[in-house]
Write a protein that holds these residues in place. Structure first.
Motif, PDB file in Angstrom:
ATOM      1  N   THR A  20       0.745  -1.053  -0.516  1.00  0.00           N
ATOM      2  CA  THR A  20       0.473  -0.022  -0.457  1.00  0.00           C
ATOM      3  C   THR A  20       0.892   1.403   0.043  1.00  0.00           C
ATOM      4  O   THR A  20       1.861   1.154   0.480  1.00  0.00           O
ATOM      5  CB  THR A  20      -0.845   0.307   1.303  1.00  0.00           C
ATOM      6  OG1 THR A  20      -1.652   1.302   1.044  1.00  0.00           O
ATOM      7  CG2 THR A  20      -0.375   0.302   2.625  1.00  0.00           C
ATOM      8  N   TYR A  21       0.053   2.129  -0.248  1.00  0.00           N
ATOM      9  CA  TYR A  21       1.704   3.554   0.101  1.00  0.00           C
ATOM     10  C   TYR A  21       0.824   4.407   1.394  1.00  0.00           C
ATOM     11  O   TYR A  21       0.028   4.783   2.192  1.00  0.00           O
ATOM     12  CB  TYR A  21       0.351   4.748  -0.672  1.00  0.00           C
ATOM     13  CG  TYR A  21       0.495   4.030  -2.440  1.00  0.00           C
ATOM     14  CD1 TYR A  21       1.253   4.162  -3.245  1.00  0.00           C
ATOM     15  CD2 TYR A  21      -0.344   3.713  -3.140  1.00  0.00           C
ATOM     16  CE1 TYR A  21       1.784   4.417  -4.418  1.00  0.00           C
ATOM     17  CE2 TYR A  21      -0.896   3.772  -4.471  1.00  0.00           C
ATOM     18  CZ  TYR A  21       0.522   3.723  -5.125  1.00  0.00           C
ATOM     19  OH  TYR A  21       0.721   3.683  -6.258  1.00  0.00           O
ATOM     20  N   ILE A  22       1.714   4.229   1.818  1.00  0.00           N
ATOM     21  CA  ILE A  22       2.142   4.541   3.829  1.00  0.00           C
ATOM     22  C   ILE A  22       3.369   5.920   3.877  1.00  0.00           C
ATOM     23  O   ILE A  22       4.554   5.002   3.044  1.00  0.00           O
ATOM     24  CB  ILE A  22       2.033   3.208   4.252  1.00  0.00           C
ATOM     25  CG1 ILE A  22       2.239   3.625   5.940  1.00  0.00           C
ATOM     26  CG2 ILE A  22       3.365   2.156   3.957  1.00  0.00           C
ATOM     27  CD1 ILE A  22       1.695   4.477   6.134  1.00  0.00           C
ATOM     28  N   GLY A  23       2.880   6.768   3.871  1.00  0.00           N
ATOM     29  CA  GLY A  23       4.382   7.532   4.334  1.00  0.00           C
ATOM     30  C   GLY A  23       3.992   9.303   4.063  1.00  0.00           C
ATOM     31  O   GLY A  23       2.782   8.970   3.618  1.00  0.00           O
ATOM     32  N   ILE A  24       4.919   9.873   4.162  1.00  0.00           N
ATOM     33  CA  ILE A  24       4.740  11.075   3.940  1.00  0.00           C
ATOM     34  C   ILE A  24       5.675  12.151   3.317  1.00  0.00           C
ATOM     35  O   ILE A  24       5.807  13.117   2.687  1.00  0.00           O
ATOM     36  CB  ILE A  24       4.859  11.576   5.134  1.00  0.00           C
ATOM     37  CG1 ILE A  24       6.279  11.622   5.815  1.00  0.00           C
ATOM     38  CG2 ILE A  24       4.042  11.505   6.355  1.00  0.00           C
ATOM     39  CD1 ILE A  24       6.477  12.745   7.494  1.00  0.00           C
ATOM     40  N   ASN A  25       7.279  11.504   2.807  1.00  0.00           N
ATOM     41  CA  ASN A  25       8.746  11.743   1.807  1.00  0.00           C
ATOM     42  C   ASN A  25       7.692  11.050   1.113  1.00  0.00           C
ATOM     43  O   ASN A  25       6.439  10.125   0.364  1.00  0.00           O
ATOM     44  CB  ASN A  25       9.117  10.509   1.993  1.00  0.00           C
ATOM     45  CG  ASN A  25       9.949  10.624   3.582  1.00  0.00           C
ATOM     46  OD1 ASN A  25       9.742  12.250   4.044  1.00  0.00           O
ATOM     47  ND2 ASN A  25      10.283   9.594   4.426  1.00  0.00           N
ATOM     48  N   VAL A  35       3.352  -3.486   3.860  1.00  0.00           N
ATOM     49  CA  VAL A  35       2.942  -3.801   5.483  1.00  0.00           C
ATOM     50  C   VAL A  35       3.071  -5.071   5.803  1.00  0.00           C
ATOM     51  O   VAL A  35       2.868  -5.600   5.270  1.00  0.00           O
ATOM     52  CB  VAL A  35       2.114  -2.351   5.704  1.00  0.00           C
ATOM     53  CG1 VAL A  35       2.830  -1.216   5.143  1.00  0.00           C
ATOM     54  CG2 VAL A  35       0.637  -2.573   5.283  1.00  0.00           C
ATOM     55  N   LEU A  36       3.404  -5.195   7.209  1.00  0.00           N
ATOM     56  CA  LEU A  36       3.151  -6.653   7.608  1.00  0.00           C
ATOM     57  C   LEU A  36       2.436  -6.652   8.828  1.00  0.00           C
ATOM     58  O   LEU A  36       1.949  -5.345   9.724  1.00  0.00           O
ATOM     59  CB  LEU A  36       4.180  -7.001   8.628  1.00  0.00           C
ATOM     60  CG  LEU A  36       4.416  -9.036   8.111  1.00  0.00           C
ATOM     61  CD1 LEU A  36       3.996  -9.809   7.227  1.00  0.00           C
ATOM     62  CD2 LEU A  36       5.437  -9.359   9.103  1.00  0.00           C
ATOM     63  N   VAL A  71      -6.501  -1.956   2.759  1.00  0.00           N
ATOM     64  CA  VAL A  71      -5.628  -1.553   3.242  1.00  0.00           C
ATOM     65  C   VAL A  71      -4.977  -0.997   1.548  1.00  0.00           C
ATOM     66  O   VAL A  71      -4.445  -0.685   1.311  1.00  0.00           O
ATOM     67  CB  VAL A  71      -4.808  -2.229   3.769  1.00  0.00           C
ATOM     68  CG1 VAL A  71      -3.095  -2.722   3.398  1.00  0.00           C
ATOM     69  CG2 VAL A  71      -5.584  -1.742   5.202  1.00  0.00           C
ATOM     70  N   GLU A  72      -5.547  -2.296   0.350  1.00  0.00           N
ATOM     71  CA  GLU A  72      -4.598  -1.973  -0.736  1.00  0.00           C
ATOM     72  C   GLU A  72      -5.044  -0.943  -1.647  1.00  0.00           C
ATOM     73  O   GLU A  72      -5.102  -0.304  -2.688  1.00  0.00           O
ATOM     74  CB  GLU A  72      -4.599  -3.512  -1.593  1.00  0.00           C
ATOM     75  CG  GLU A  72      -3.462  -4.103  -1.252  1.00  0.00           C
ATOM     76  CD  GLU A  72      -3.930  -5.811  -1.548  1.00  0.00           C
ATOM     77  OE1 GLU A  72      -4.664  -6.083  -2.408  1.00  0.00           O
ATOM     78  OE2 GLU A  72      -2.593  -6.326  -1.640  1.00  0.00           O
TER      79      GLU A  72
END
Length: 123
Positions: A20-25, A35-36, A71-72
């Motif tokens: 998935t898309y996760i983060g701020i950068n 992700v797990l 999530v996806e």
């Protein structure tokens, strides 16, 4: 975690690996990451034990498919937000008494295997 009392069942979904898309950068915003996810769910299983019928049980396959789809198909800035949304999805099942959700982001830190957030909810 609450004690497992008579009439409750504990379901664990271990190491559900999703992208998935996760983060701020910028790199995290543009590229999917692994992700797990680990779920622990306590639910009232008296009817399922008595009836031996999937319609009276908490269907972990259906629950896991809902987590995967959520999530996806979404983007998250923070692990905290993703973890809470998964917890909310699990707790939306009426038979769930307690749930714990842990989300790991592998290689989020240079010298660590992963970083994780754990949230829990109960009725």
């Amino acid at each position: 975690m609450p004690r497992l009392e008579p009439g409750l069942a504990r379901i664990r979904v271990k190491d559900l690996r999703l992208r998935t898309y996760i983060g701020i950068n910028e790199d995290e915003i543009l590229n999917k990451q692994d992700v797990l996810i680990n779920l622990t769910v306590l639910y009232k299983a008296v009817d399922a034990v008595r009836d031996n019928d999937i319609d009276t049980a908490l269907n972990y396959r259906t629950l896991t498919k809902a987590v995967i789809a959520h999530v996806e198909s979404n983007r998250f800035s923070l692990l905290e937000r993703m973890t809470q949304e998964i917890l909310d999805l699990v707790m939306s099942r009426p038979s769930v008494e307690y749930a714990e959700v842990e989300v790991d982001k592998p290689h989020a830190l240079r010298f660590a295997e992963s970083v994780s957030i754990t949230l829990a909810g109960s009725r």
